[in-house]
Design a protein around this motif. Structure first.
Motif, mmCIF file in Angstrom:
data_model
loop_
_atom_site.group_PDB
_atom_site.id
_atom_site.type_symbol
_atom_site.label_atom_id
_atom_site.label_comp_id
_atom_site.label_asym_id
_atom_site.label_seq_id
_atom_site.Cartn_x
_atom_site.Cartn_y
_atom_site.Cartn_z
ATOM 1 N N GLY A 29 48.166 40.780 45.014
ATOM 2 C CA GLY A 29 48.917 41.255 43.862
ATOM 3 C C GLY A 29 48.796 40.408 42.613
ATOM 4 N N ASP A 30 47.831 39.478 42.611
ATOM 5 C CA ASP A 30 47.629 38.568 41.479
ATOM 6 C C ASP A 30 46.386 39.040 40.719
ATOM 7 O OD1 ASP A 30 47.078 36.485 39.776
ATOM 8 O OD2 ASP A 30 47.207 34.915 41.296
ATOM 9 N N VAL A 31 46.583 39.735 39.613
ATOM 10 C CA VAL A 31 45.457 40.404 38.948
ATOM 11 C C VAL A 31 45.115 39.848 37.573
ATOM 12 C CG1 VAL A 31 45.923 42.555 40.183
ATOM 13 C CG2 VAL A 31 46.939 42.194 37.922
ATOM 14 N N ASP A 32 45.881 38.889 37.081
ATOM 15 C CA ASP A 32 45.671 38.437 35.706
ATOM 16 C C ASP A 32 44.268 37.864 35.487
ATOM 17 O OD1 ASP A 32 48.201 39.265 35.116
ATOM 18 O OD2 ASP A 32 49.080 37.255 35.007
ATOM 19 N N GLU B 96 40.117 48.106 40.894
ATOM 20 C CA GLU B 96 40.997 47.706 41.992
ATOM 21 C C GLU B 96 42.220 46.951 41.476
ATOM 22 O OE1 GLU B 96 40.589 48.800 45.127
ATOM 23 O OE2 GLU B 96 38.981 49.940 44.145
ATOM 24 N N ALA B 97 42.025 46.105 40.483
ATOM 25 C CA ALA B 97 43.173 45.411 39.893
ATOM 26 C C ALA B 97 44.124 46.408 39.230
ATOM 27 C CB ALA B 97 42.698 44.375 38.880
ATOM 28 N N GLY B 98 43.551 47.470 38.659
ATOM 29 C CA GLY B 98 44.353 48.489 38.013
ATOM 30 C C GLY B 98 45.226 49.270 38.967
ATOM 31 N N LYS B 99 44.848 49.317 40.229
ATOM 32 C CA LYS B 99 45.705 49.966 41.224
ATOM 33 C C LYS B 99 46.994 49.179 41.398
ATOM 34 C CE LYS B 99 41.861 51.915 43.905
ATOM 35 N NZ LYS B 99 41.130 51.874 45.208
ATOM 36 N N ALA C 39 49.250 49.369 33.999
ATOM 37 C CA ALA C 39 49.453 49.112 32.569
ATOM 38 C C ALA C 39 48.382 48.156 32.035
ATOM 39 C CB ALA C 39 50.847 48.528 32.329
ATOM 40 N N GLN C 40 48.034 47.128 32.812
ATOM 41 C CA GLN C 40 46.973 46.216 32.375
ATOM 42 C C GLN C 40 45.626 46.926 32.324
ATOM 43 O OE1 GLN C 40 46.463 42.044 32.627
ATOM 44 N NE2 GLN C 40 47.929 41.896 34.326
ATOM 45 N N LEU C 41 45.387 47.837 33.260
ATOM 46 C CA LEU C 41 44.134 48.594 33.235
ATOM 47 C C LEU C 41 44.027 49.401 31.940
ATOM 48 C CD1 LEU C 41 41.533 49.740 34.414
ATOM 49 C CD2 LEU C 41 42.931 51.401 35.687
ATOM 50 N N ILE C 42 45.092 50.084 31.573
ATOM 51 C CA ILE C 42 45.065 50.884 30.347
ATOM 52 C C ILE C 42 44.862 49.988 29.126
ATOM 53 C CG2 ILE C 42 46.425 52.399 28.860
ATOM 54 C CD1 ILE C 42 45.246 53.705 31.416
#
Length: 228
Positions: free
Chosen positions: A144-147, A174-177, A181-184
């Protein structure tokens, strides 16, 4: 009793080749062989990385991966495997070798440590080191750490290498899943200018209207570049 040496691995690999009757051994059988050598000394693994045969190097990075995944693996052993990976990245020179070991050997080791090494890799002239930088964050994503995935994705957003573009797009997806909001935000910033390969991978799981929106941004930007 297994002889935990590079030569012992090579002998068993040669037996596998004779058994399957062709030069390339199925990956599953190489992985099974590697599991038997996870206690091999780092120097023996490095010896396998020196082998010119791709399958043998698959075995070497598989040993590293299995050991890095092990719950009983000591911190010192994890450090040694991480250092070996970076020191001999010249022999980890194909996408499958990177993808086999980077998530746990590199990402797993750095999870609770400063992650500057990934940004140094992202700035490397080697496409394989750049691919390692983003692929290593798989370990972070699953927790769950996507930064760092999005930050490295920004560094590599315009990478010229196709196999880096695919990794960037796939890992951003995969991080966007985990963080839509970060993916967008990432797509709003880079969709119009990033390579189409990376973009298609990144938007693959979005709903059709959203995919079309970002593809249209890319198409419009492309037309503008051609007419300028």
């Amino acid at each position: 009793m297994v002889e935990l040496s590079a030569d012992g691995f090579r002998r068993e690999y040669d037996d596998l080749r004779r058994d399957v009757g062709r030069d390339r051994v199925p990956a599953g059988r190489i992985f099974a062989l590697a599991k038997r050598f996870i206690a091999a000394e780092v120097a023996q693994i490095e010896d396998l990385l020196e082998d010119p045969r791709h399958d043998v190097r698959v075995g070497a990075v598989s040993i590293m991966d299995f050991e890095a995944r092990g719950r009983r693996t000591s911190p010192e052993r994890r450090r040694d495997l991480y250092q070996l990976y970076l020191r001999r990245h010249d022999r980890i020179d194909n996408w499958d070798l990177v993808d086999r070991a980077a998530p746990h050997v590199v990402g797993g080791y750095l999870y609770d440590k400063p992650r500057e090494p990934l940004y140094r890799l992202a700035a490397s002239p080697s496409q394989w080191e750049r691919r390692t930088s983003i692929v290593s964050t798989w370990y972070f994503i699953r927790l769950g750490d996507v930064d760092d995935t999005f930050r490295l994705g920004a560094v590599l957003a315009h990478d010229p290498a196709d196999l880096v573009q695919k990794a960037v797009g796939g890992w951003i997806r995969e991080a966007g899943k985990r963080d839509p909001a970060q993916l967008i935000c990432y797509l709003d910033q880079f969709a119009a200018t990033m390579p189409r390969t990376a973009l298609r991978y990144a938007i693959e799981k979005l709903d059709p209207p959203t995919r079309q929106h970002y593809l249209k941004l890319k198409s419009t930007a492309g037309h503008g570049e051609q007419s300028s």
